[in-house]
Motif scaffolding. Sequence first.
Motif, PDB file in Angstrom:
ATOM      1  N   PHE A  17      -1.664  -9.929  -2.343  1.00  0.00           N
ATOM      2  CA  PHE A  17      -0.958  -9.752  -3.610  1.00  0.00           C
ATOM      3  C   PHE A  17      -0.520  -8.305  -3.800  1.00  0.00           C
ATOM      4  CE2 PHE A  17      -1.174  -8.330  -8.016  1.00  0.00           C
ATOM      5  CZ  PHE A  17      -0.126  -9.059  -8.556  1.00  0.00           C
ATOM      6  N   TYR A  21       3.144  -6.925  -4.287  1.00  0.00           N
ATOM      7  CA  TYR A  21       3.416  -6.269  -5.566  1.00  0.00           C
ATOM      8  C   TYR A  21       4.011  -4.878  -5.353  1.00  0.00           C
ATOM      9  CZ  TYR A  21       2.771  -4.514 -10.296  1.00  0.00           C
ATOM     10  OH  TYR A  21       2.987  -3.981 -11.536  1.00  0.00           O
ATOM     11  N   TRP A  50      -0.450  -4.213 -12.402  1.00  0.00           N
ATOM     12  CA  TRP A  50      -0.895  -4.988 -11.251  1.00  0.00           C
ATOM     13  C   TRP A  50      -2.252  -5.648 -11.488  1.00  0.00           C
ATOM     14  CZ3 TRP A  50      -5.529  -3.747  -9.117  1.00  0.00           C
ATOM     15  CH2 TRP A  50      -6.031  -2.485  -9.381  1.00  0.00           C
TER      16      TRP A  50
END
Length: 65
Positions: A17, A21, A50
């Motif tokens: 992720f 991101y 985030w």
Amino acid sequence: MPPRARRAVASLGMVVFLGVYVWAAIAVADLLPESALIDALYFVIAGTAWGLPLFPLIKWAEHKD
């Protein structure tokens, strides 16, 4: 799923992720107008945002059976 396996899956998910991101945040930053103020505001927001999507994953990883 045992707690150790959940933590391993969550750790891998976090790394994937965060890589996506960061790539997306930089791509969006390239689309913004050239301004130091806009850059500063954008990166302050992107640099703290985030964590929000990761809260459910962390909660799942630490869930007690």
